[in-house]
Enzyme design. Structure first.
Site, short mmCIF file in Angstrom:
data_model
loop_
_atom_site.label_atom_id
_atom_site.label_comp_id
_atom_site.label_asym_id
_atom_site.label_seq_id
_atom_site.Cartn_x
_atom_site.Cartn_y
_atom_site.Cartn_z
N CYS A 126 0.87 -1.33 0.12
CA CYS A 126 -0.06 -0.01 -0.03
C CYS A 126 0.96 1.23 -0.19
CB CYS A 126 -0.86 0.10 1.22
SG CYS A 126 -2.18 -1.12 1.32
N ASP A 127 0.30 2.35 -0.49
CA ASP A 127 0.84 3.65 -0.54
C ASP A 127 -0.11 4.72 -0.51
OD1 ASP A 127 4.03 4.45 -0.76
OD2 ASP A 127 2.74 5.96 -1.68
N SER A 128 0.10 5.91 0.06
CA SER A 128 -0.86 6.94 0.07
C SER A 128 -0.12 8.27 -0.30
CB SER A 128 -1.61 7.17 1.34
OG SER A 128 -2.28 6.12 1.98
#
Length: 209
Positions: A79-81
Site C-alpha cells: 500500500c501507498d498513500s
C-alpha cells in the site's frame, strides 16, 4: 482454512487498521527507493504521473519487492498513500518547513487522498493473480491559524505521514469532513481489500482466521 497475509508496509496505522478488523499480518518492509521508482516510471512514459498513478506504482513496487524476497504461502499486500492538492502530489514532507508551508496552503481547503493497494497471490496453490486498486477520498481541512499549524508541526506527526496530516491521530481535529472511506485516509481501505480478496477466491473471514 486460514489464509496468511503479508503486509509490505512499515505503516503502524495500516497494521492497526488490519488488527482492528481481526487480521494479524506478517509485516515485511520493502527496500524500494520511492523517488527512483517514480523517476523511472516517468522517464518511461515521457511525462508526469498523476497522483493516483504514483500511489499505485509505489504500492505495486513495494508488494513486488517483498513477494520476490519471500517464499511464504501467503497473500502479499502493498500500500501507498499520497495527497493530491492543487495539482500537486504530496507524500511525506521533507522537513518541518515544508510541512508548515503545506498546511498554510491546505487550511480551509480540500484535497484528495489516494491510496494504492496491490495484491499478489503467492500461495502454493495460488491463482497467480497480481493486480491493484486505487481508493480515493476527498478530505476537507479546517482553517487553522498560524499558531495551530506551528504547534501541530512541532509534534513531529506531519513529518511521518503522506500529506502531512492524519485523521486517526493528532491531526484529527483539523479534518472537518471527508467524502469517501475513512479507513482509506488512514492508509488502507478495508472494503477495497475485501473486494480484492474476493478476486482471488478468499473471504475476509478466512484471512481473519
Amino acid at each position: 482454512m486460514t489464509v496468511a497475509l503479508i503486509l509490505a508496509s512499515a505503516s503502524p496505522a495500516r497494521l492497526t487498521t488490519l488488527r482492528s478488523a481481526g487480521v494479524e499480518p506478517e509485516v515485511m518492509v520493502s527496500d524500494v527507493d520511492e523517488p527512483a521508482a517514480i523517476a523511472r516510471a516517468e522517464e518511461g512514459i515521457g511525462g508526469t504521473l498523476a497522483s493516483d498513478e504514483v500511489a499505485l506504482l509505489l504500492a505495486r513496487s513495494k508488494c513486488e519487492d517483498v513477494a520476490a524476497a519471500t517464499d511464504a504461502d501467503a497473500l502479499v499486500l502493498g500500500c501507498d498513500s499520497v495527497l493530491e492538492f492543487g495539482g500537486e502530489t504530496f507524500g511525506k514532507p521533507a522537513d518541518a518547513a515544508e510541512a508548515t508551508t503545506r498546511w498554510q496552503r491546505m487550511r480551509g481547503r480540500s484535497g484528495t487522498l489516494h491510496t494504492g493497494h496491490w495484491l499478489i497471490d503467492a500461495r502454493e496453490e495460488s491463482t497467480g493473480a497480481t493486480f491493484g486498486v486505487v481508493a480515493s477520498t476527498v478530505v476537507h481541512f479546517a482553517d487553522l491559524s498560524d499558531a495551530e499549524i506551528a504547534a501541530y508541526v512541532a509534534t513531529g506527526e506531519p513529518l511521518r505521514v503522506a500529506g502531512a496530516f492524519t485523521i486517526d491521530g493528532l491531526g484529527g481535529p483539523y479534518v472537518r469532513r471527508i467524502e469517501g472511506d475513512h479507513h482509506n485516509v488512514v492508509g488502507l481501505s478495508l472494503p477495497v481489500l475485501r473486494d480484492m480478496f474476493g478476486e482471488v477466491g478468499v473471504t475476509f473471514d478466512q484471512v481473519r482466521g
